[in-house]
Each structure stands twice: as C-alpha cells, then as structure tokens.
Write a protein that holds these residues in place. Structure first.
Motif, PDB file in Angstrom:
ATOM      1  N   ALA A 151       4.335  -0.294   3.572  1.00 48.03           N
ATOM      2  CA  ALA A 151       4.144  -0.872   2.250  1.00 48.03           C
ATOM      3  C   ALA A 151       2.689  -1.302   2.078  1.00 48.03           C
ATOM      4  O   ALA A 151       1.988  -1.579   3.053  1.00 48.03           O
ATOM      5  CB  ALA A 151       5.066  -2.076   2.055  1.00 48.03           C
ATOM      6  N   ASP A 152       2.260  -1.326   0.843  1.00 42.21           N
ATOM      7  CA  ASP A 152       0.936  -1.843   0.545  1.00 42.21           C
ATOM      8  C   ASP A 152       0.788  -2.098  -0.941  1.00 42.21           C
ATOM      9  O   ASP A 152       1.517  -1.517  -1.762  1.00 42.21           O
ATOM     10  CB  ASP A 152      -0.161  -0.892   1.019  1.00 42.21           C
ATOM     11  N   GLU A 153      -0.153  -2.949  -1.248  1.00 40.39           N
ATOM     12  CA  GLU A 153      -0.498  -3.212  -2.635  1.00 40.39           C
ATOM     13  C   GLU A 153      -1.188  -1.989  -3.227  1.00 40.39           C
ATOM     14  O   GLU A 153      -1.902  -1.275  -2.526  1.00 40.39           O
ATOM     15  CB  GLU A 153      -1.438  -4.415  -2.700  1.00 40.39           C
ATOM     16  N   ARG A 154      -0.958  -1.746  -4.493  1.00 46.28           N
ATOM     17  CA  ARG A 154      -1.650  -0.670  -5.184  1.00 46.28           C
ATOM     18  C   ARG A 154      -2.478  -1.267  -6.323  1.00 46.28           C
ATOM     19  O   ARG A 154      -1.950  -1.996  -7.151  1.00 46.28           O
ATOM     20  CB  ARG A 154      -0.642   0.328  -5.766  1.00 46.28           C
ATOM     21  N   PRO A 155      -3.773  -0.937  -6.354  1.00 51.91           N
ATOM     22  CA  PRO A 155      -4.618  -1.446  -7.436  1.00 51.91           C
ATOM     23  C   PRO A 155      -4.064  -1.032  -8.791  1.00 51.91           C
ATOM     24  O   PRO A 155      -3.532   0.072  -8.935  1.00 51.91           O
ATOM     25  CB  PRO A 155      -5.975  -0.794  -7.167  1.00 51.91           C
ATOM     26  N   PRO A 156      -4.180  -1.874  -9.804  1.00 51.41           N
ATOM     27  CA  PRO A 156      -3.571  -1.571 -11.112  1.00 51.41           C
ATOM     28  C   PRO A 156      -4.128  -0.343 -11.800  1.00 51.41           C
ATOM     29  O   PRO A 156      -3.464   0.232 -12.656  1.00 51.41           O
ATOM     30  CB  PRO A 156      -3.843  -2.848 -11.923  1.00 51.41           C
ATOM     31  N   TRP A 157      -5.355   0.100 -11.414  1.00 50.83           N
ATOM     32  CA  TRP A 157      -5.927   1.273 -12.069  1.00 50.83           C
ATOM     33  C   TRP A 157      -5.453   2.588 -11.466  1.00 50.83           C
ATOM     34  O   TRP A 157      -5.786   3.666 -11.953  1.00 50.83           O
ATOM     35  CB  TRP A 157      -7.457   1.203 -12.024  1.00 50.83           C
ATOM     36  N   LEU A 158      -4.677   2.528 -10.361  1.00 50.45           N
ATOM     37  CA  LEU A 158      -4.143   3.723  -9.735  1.00 50.45           C
ATOM     38  C   LEU A 158      -2.714   3.954 -10.195  1.00 50.45           C
ATOM     39  O   LEU A 158      -1.914   3.017 -10.255  1.00 50.45           O
ATOM     40  CB  LEU A 158      -4.174   3.606  -8.213  1.00 50.45           C
ATOM     41  N   GLN A 159      -2.393   5.195 -10.521  1.00 51.58           N
ATOM     42  CA  GLN A 159      -1.052   5.526 -10.974  1.00 51.58           C
ATOM     43  C   GLN A 159      -0.272   6.325  -9.944  1.00 51.58           C
ATOM     44  O   GLN A 159       0.954   6.361  -9.991  1.00 51.58           O
ATOM     45  CB  GLN A 159      -1.133   6.330 -12.278  1.00 51.58           C
ATOM     46  N   ARG A 160      -0.978   6.969  -9.025  1.00 47.49           N
ATOM     47  CA  ARG A 160      -0.272   7.856  -8.107  1.00 47.49           C
ATOM     48  C   ARG A 160       0.514   7.045  -7.077  1.00 47.49           C
ATOM     49  O   ARG A 160       0.212   5.898  -6.805  1.00 47.49           O
ATOM     50  CB  ARG A 160      -1.254   8.780  -7.389  1.00 47.49           C
ATOM     51  N   ILE A 161       1.527   7.691  -6.521  1.00 44.07           N
ATOM     52  CA  ILE A 161       2.356   7.067  -5.506  1.00 44.07           C
ATOM     53  C   ILE A 161       1.789   7.405  -4.133  1.00 44.07           C
ATOM     54  O   ILE A 161       1.622   8.574  -3.799  1.00 44.07           O
ATOM     55  CB  ILE A 161       3.806   7.566  -5.625  1.00 44.07           C
TER      56      ILE A 161
END
Length: 127
Positions: A97-107
C-alpha cells in the motif's frame, strides 16, 4: 507507523478457492493505492490486482475473471478472492500500500511504487 498483515493463505487443489486478507493499521491516507503482489519461485515479484481509493481496479491478465480485489475501508482491510485456482498461482502473496498524490490518476502496479509491505502469505495449488 503503517503495518500490513496478510492472512488466508493455504493449500488447495486445482479449481479451489481462497480468500486472502490484509489488515492495515496506522493508515491515514485518503488517496491511496493498495495492491496484491505475488512471487513465484525463481521469478520476480509481480502485480496481481490493485485498487485505489476510488474503487478503481486493475488486474494482471493471468488472473482476470478468476480473482477479485476489494477493500473494506471501515476496517482498513484489503481482500483478494481467488477462484478457479491453478498450479501456476502457487506463490508467496504480498499486500502492499502507499499514498498516491492527488494529481496522479493511474493505479500503481509495480513493486517500486509501494513503500509499505506485509510479510506475505503462502498459497499452494496442487494438481
């Protein structure tokens, strides 16, 4: 501190089913990806199924139609329902698991994209 603990692995015969669980503690991210990886003997770790905080999913071609990833946000638990298991599904399965920056949409689907890992749970499918 984020901790991931997998459970649910075991030994089954071809065509059988297993449900893996990954309990996350210390998790505070609202925008994230969570993924199941597996590592077969002599092989590199590979992405199996991933889900983001919006419920979008991604699957490896080899498991599409057989595996289903889901999560229970209220319990911070990730699941992998595995049906129609094959001997080639035999591997150590890891939750990540990890945080995803809000500007990234890809999985996220690659090991390098995840900083938090569980210890793994063994799945063995016999023919």
């Amino acid at each position: 501190q984020v901790q991931l603990v997998e459970s649910g692995g075991g030994s089954v015969q071809t065509g059988g089913s297993l449900r893996l669980s990954c309990a996350a503690s210390g998790w505070t991210y609202s925008n994230y990806c969570m993924c199941w990886f597996r590592q077969r003997p002599g092989k590199e770790r590979e992405g199996v199924a991933s889900i983001d905080s919006y419920g979008h999913t991604r699957y490896a071609d080899s498991v599409k139609g057989r595996f289903t990833i889901s999560n229970d946000n209220g319990q911070n638990t990730l699941y992998l329902q595995m049906n129609s298991l094959k001997p080639e599904d035999t591997a150590m399965y890891y939750c990540a698991a990890d945080e995803r920056p809000p500007w990234l949409q890809r999985i996220f689907f690659e090991p390098y994209e995840y900083n938090y890992w569980g210890q793994g749970t063994q799945v063995t499918v016999s023919s």
